[in-house]
Write a protein that holds these residues in place. Structure first.
Motif, PDB file in Angstrom:
ATOM      1  N   TRP A 152     -11.812 -31.527 -20.231  1.00 41.57           N
ATOM      2  CA  TRP A 152     -11.711 -31.628 -18.782  1.00 41.57           C
ATOM      3  C   TRP A 152     -10.308 -32.128 -18.438  1.00 41.57           C
ATOM      4  CZ3 TRP A 152     -14.996 -29.955 -15.092  1.00 41.57           C
ATOM      5  CH2 TRP A 152     -16.323 -29.699 -15.448  1.00 41.57           C
ATOM      6  N   PHE A 153      -9.723 -31.495 -17.444  1.00 46.59           N
ATOM      7  CA  PHE A 153      -8.415 -31.866 -16.935  1.00 46.59           C
ATOM      8  C   PHE A 153      -8.515 -31.976 -15.422  1.00 46.59           C
ATOM      9  CE2 PHE A 153      -5.699 -31.281 -20.685  1.00 46.59           C
ATOM     10  CZ  PHE A 153      -6.598 -30.653 -21.526  1.00 46.59           C
ATOM     11  N   ARG A 154      -7.517 -32.603 -14.802  1.00 43.81           N
ATOM     12  CA  ARG A 154      -7.498 -32.679 -13.347  1.00 43.81           C
ATOM     13  C   ARG A 154      -6.071 -32.531 -12.844  1.00 43.81           C
ATOM     14  NH1 ARG A 154      -9.244 -39.055 -12.611  1.00 43.81           N
ATOM     15  NH2 ARG A 154      -7.285 -39.985 -13.363  1.00 43.81           N
ATOM     16  N   GLN A 155      -5.982 -32.062 -11.612  1.00 46.62           N
ATOM     17  CA  GLN A 155      -4.671 -31.861 -10.999  1.00 46.62           C
ATOM     18  C   GLN A 155      -4.734 -32.241  -9.537  1.00 46.62           C
ATOM     19  OE1 GLN A 155      -3.041 -27.908 -11.472  1.00 46.62           O
ATOM     20  NE2 GLN A 155      -0.972 -28.646 -11.106  1.00 46.62           N
ATOM     21  N   ALA A 156      -3.954 -33.245  -9.180  1.00 52.11           N
ATOM     22  CA  ALA A 156      -3.854 -33.683  -7.795  1.00 52.11           C
ATOM     23  C   ALA A 156      -2.722 -32.908  -7.123  1.00 52.11           C
ATOM     24  CB  ALA A 156      -3.585 -35.179  -7.743  1.00 52.11           C
ATOM     25  N   PRO A 157      -2.756 -32.793  -5.799  1.00 49.71           N
ATOM     26  CA  PRO A 157      -1.696 -32.067  -5.089  1.00 49.71           C
ATOM     27  C   PRO A 157      -0.317 -32.615  -5.419  1.00 49.71           C
ATOM     28  CG  PRO A 157      -3.517 -32.524  -3.623  1.00 49.71           C
ATOM     29  CD  PRO A 157      -3.806 -33.276  -4.890  1.00 49.71           C
ATOM     30  N   GLY A 158       0.592 -31.736  -5.766  1.00 51.67           N
ATOM     31  CA  GLY A 158       1.955 -32.138  -6.056  1.00 51.67           C
ATOM     32  C   GLY A 158       2.172 -32.762  -7.412  1.00 51.67           C
TER      33      GLY A 158
ATOM     34  N   VAL B 135      -9.641 -43.222 -17.393  1.00 51.23           N
ATOM     35  CA  VAL B 135     -11.053 -42.954 -17.104  1.00 51.23           C
ATOM     36  C   VAL B 135     -11.988 -43.541 -18.155  1.00 51.23           C
ATOM     37  CG1 VAL B 135     -10.392 -40.811 -15.956  1.00 51.23           C
ATOM     38  CG2 VAL B 135     -11.238 -40.730 -18.311  1.00 51.23           C
ATOM     39  N   ARG B 136     -11.440 -44.045 -19.243  1.00 54.11           N
ATOM     40  CA  ARG B 136     -12.279 -44.557 -20.332  1.00 54.11           C
ATOM     41  C   ARG B 136     -13.175 -45.672 -19.828  1.00 54.11           C
ATOM     42  NH1 ARG B 136      -8.565 -45.252 -23.828  1.00 54.11           N
ATOM     43  NH2 ARG B 136      -8.836 -43.253 -24.882  1.00 54.11           N
ATOM     44  N   GLY B 137     -14.437 -45.586 -20.174  1.00 55.06           N
ATOM     45  CA  GLY B 137     -15.415 -46.577 -19.731  1.00 55.06           C
ATOM     46  C   GLY B 137     -16.103 -46.219 -18.429  1.00 55.06           C
ATOM     47  N   ARG B 138     -15.568 -45.241 -17.709  1.00 52.66           N
ATOM     48  CA  ARG B 138     -16.181 -44.815 -16.432  1.00 52.66           C
ATOM     49  C   ARG B 138     -16.682 -43.376 -16.495  1.00 52.66           C
ATOM     50  NH1 ARG B 138     -13.036 -44.254 -12.260  1.00 52.66           N
ATOM     51  NH2 ARG B 138     -11.090 -43.993 -13.414  1.00 52.66           N
ATOM     52  N   PHE B 139     -16.023 -42.534 -17.290  1.00 44.56           N
ATOM     53  CA  PHE B 139     -16.393 -41.115 -17.402  1.00 44.56           C
ATOM     54  C   PHE B 139     -17.033 -40.859 -18.758  1.00 44.56           C
ATOM     55  CE2 PHE B 139     -13.046 -39.049 -14.337  1.00 44.56           C
ATOM     56  CZ  PHE B 139     -13.400 -39.971 -13.349  1.00 44.56           C
ATOM     57  N   THR B 140     -17.962 -39.898 -18.788  1.00 50.76           N
ATOM     58  CA  THR B 140     -18.593 -39.496 -20.046  1.00 50.76           C
ATOM     59  C   THR B 140     -18.647 -37.986 -20.122  1.00 50.76           C
ATOM     60  OG1 THR B 140     -19.982 -41.482 -20.048  1.00 50.76           O
ATOM     61  CG2 THR B 140     -20.631 -39.677 -21.495  1.00 50.76           C
ATOM     62  N   ILE B 141     -18.119 -37.446 -21.209  1.00 50.89           N
ATOM     63  CA  ILE B 141     -18.179 -36.001 -21.438  1.00 50.89           C
ATOM     64  C   ILE B 141     -19.322 -35.730 -22.412  1.00 50.89           C
ATOM     65  CG2 ILE B 141     -16.485 -36.082 -23.329  1.00 50.89           C
ATOM     66  CD1 ILE B 141     -15.466 -33.333 -22.373  1.00 50.89           C
ATOM     67  N   SER B 142     -20.056 -34.644 -22.188  1.00 48.29           N
ATOM     68  CA  SER B 142     -21.168 -34.309 -23.072  1.00 48.29           C
ATOM     69  C   SER B 142     -21.382 -32.805 -23.074  1.00 48.29           C
ATOM     70  CB  SER B 142     -22.446 -35.028 -22.637  1.00 48.29           C
ATOM     71  OG  SER B 142     -22.825 -34.637 -21.332  1.00 48.29           O
TER      72      SER B 142
ATOM     73  N   GLU C   6      -7.741 -42.485  -6.441  1.00 50.39           N
ATOM     74  CA  GLU C   6      -6.738 -41.768  -7.234  1.00 50.39           C
ATOM     75  C   GLU C   6      -7.349 -40.701  -8.133  1.00 50.39           C
ATOM     76  OE1 GLU C   6      -7.189 -45.079  -7.013  1.00 50.39           O
ATOM     77  OE2 GLU C   6      -6.848 -46.078  -8.946  1.00 50.39           O
ATOM     78  N   GLY C   7      -8.654 -40.632  -8.156  1.00 49.89           N
ATOM     79  CA  GLY C   7      -9.334 -39.578  -8.886  1.00 49.89           C
ATOM     80  C   GLY C   7      -9.488 -38.299  -8.087  1.00 49.89           C
ATOM     81  N   THR C   8      -9.007 -38.311  -6.847  1.00 48.63           N
ATOM     82  CA  THR C   8      -9.049 -37.105  -6.024  1.00 48.63           C
ATOM     83  C   THR C   8      -8.170 -36.027  -6.630  1.00 48.63           C
ATOM     84  OG1 THR C   8      -9.532 -38.310  -3.983  1.00 48.63           O
ATOM     85  CG2 THR C   8      -8.476 -36.153  -3.755  1.00 48.63           C
ATOM     86  N   ALA C   9      -8.787 -34.894  -6.954  1.00 44.26           N
ATOM     87  CA  ALA C   9      -8.060 -33.822  -7.650  1.00 44.26           C
ATOM     88  C   ALA C   9      -8.977 -32.624  -7.819  1.00 44.26           C
ATOM     89  CB  ALA C   9      -7.588 -34.304  -9.016  1.00 44.26           C
TER      90      ALA C   9
ATOM     91  N   GLN D 287     -13.279 -29.115  -6.721  1.00 45.99           N
ATOM     92  CA  GLN D 287     -12.552 -30.180  -6.028  1.00 45.99           C
ATOM     93  C   GLN D 287     -13.395 -31.452  -5.953  1.00 45.99           C
ATOM     94  OE1 GLN D 287      -9.388 -30.259  -4.958  1.00 45.99           O
ATOM     95  NE2 GLN D 287      -9.633 -32.354  -4.220  1.00 45.99           N
ATOM     96  N   VAL D 288     -12.770 -32.562  -6.297  1.00 39.68           N
ATOM     97  CA  VAL D 288     -13.379 -33.883  -6.135  1.00 39.68           C
ATOM     98  C   VAL D 288     -12.497 -34.681  -5.190  1.00 39.68           C
ATOM     99  CG1 VAL D 288     -13.950 -36.042  -7.288  1.00 39.68           C
ATOM    100  CG2 VAL D 288     -14.470 -33.855  -8.398  1.00 39.68           C
ATOM    101  N   THR D 289     -13.107 -35.209  -4.144  1.00 40.06           N
ATOM    102  CA  THR D 289     -12.382 -36.030  -3.186  1.00 40.06           C
ATOM    103  C   THR D 289     -13.069 -37.379  -3.101  1.00 40.06           C
ATOM    104  OG1 THR D 289     -11.724 -34.084  -1.920  1.00 40.06           O
ATOM    105  CG2 THR D 289     -11.551 -36.228  -0.827  1.00 40.06           C
ATOM    106  N   VAL D 290     -12.316 -38.438  -3.352  1.00 42.53           N
ATOM    107  CA  VAL D 290     -12.855 -39.795  -3.338  1.00 42.53           C
ATOM    108  C   VAL D 290     -12.245 -40.538  -2.152  1.00 42.53           C
ATOM    109  CG1 VAL D 290     -13.236 -41.896  -4.653  1.00 42.53           C
ATOM    110  CG2 VAL D 290     -12.997 -39.698  -5.842  1.00 42.53           C
TER     111      VAL D 290
END
Length: 121
Positions: A36-42, A64-71, A89-92, A116-119
């Motif tokens: 998983w990758f993410r890209q914020a504007p700019g 993201v370690r400790g908050r996100f889990t990939i499975s 700052e996770g908006t991307a 899109q994820v917007t926080v």
């Protein structure tokens, strides 16, 4: 050829959770590591997490370690990213990818179109 489709993005308040899904079609992804990758504007696309083809190894970006889990799903053709304690700052746009286990974009051969994820703060 592998087709990847992400889903599960949306608008969430800071501190909330989302679960992203990446569904594969065409060729099986059971022999690929998934990332998983993410890209914020700019900004450049950045690494978030990766999981080995067997599911036995995982790795996360420090941010993201400790908050996100990939499975990987039991059917082996789906990959998930559980995101907890989300921060603005996770908006991307979040992208899944299939390829070799690693943190670099060049490790991955197949990419989805993103979700899109917007926080909000």
């Amino acid at each position: 050829q592998v087709q990847l489709v992400e889903s599960g993005g949306g608008l969430v308040q800071a501190g909330g959770s989302l679960r992203l899904s990446c569904a594969a079609s065409g060729r099986t992804i059971s022999t690929y590591a998934m990332g998983w990758f993410r890209q914020a504007p700019g900004k450049e696309r950045e690494y978030v997490a990766t999981i080995s083809y067997s599911g036995g190894r995982t790795d996360y970006a420090d941010s993201v370690r400790g908050r996100f889990t990939i499975s990987r799903g039991s059917a082996k053709n789906t990959v998930y990213l559980q995101m907890n304690s989300l921060k603005p700052e996770g908006t991307a746009g979040y992208y899944c990818a299939a390829g070799n286990y690693g943190m670099g974009l060049r490790e991955y051969y197949h990419w989805g179109q993103g979700t899109q994820v917007t926080v909000s703060s």
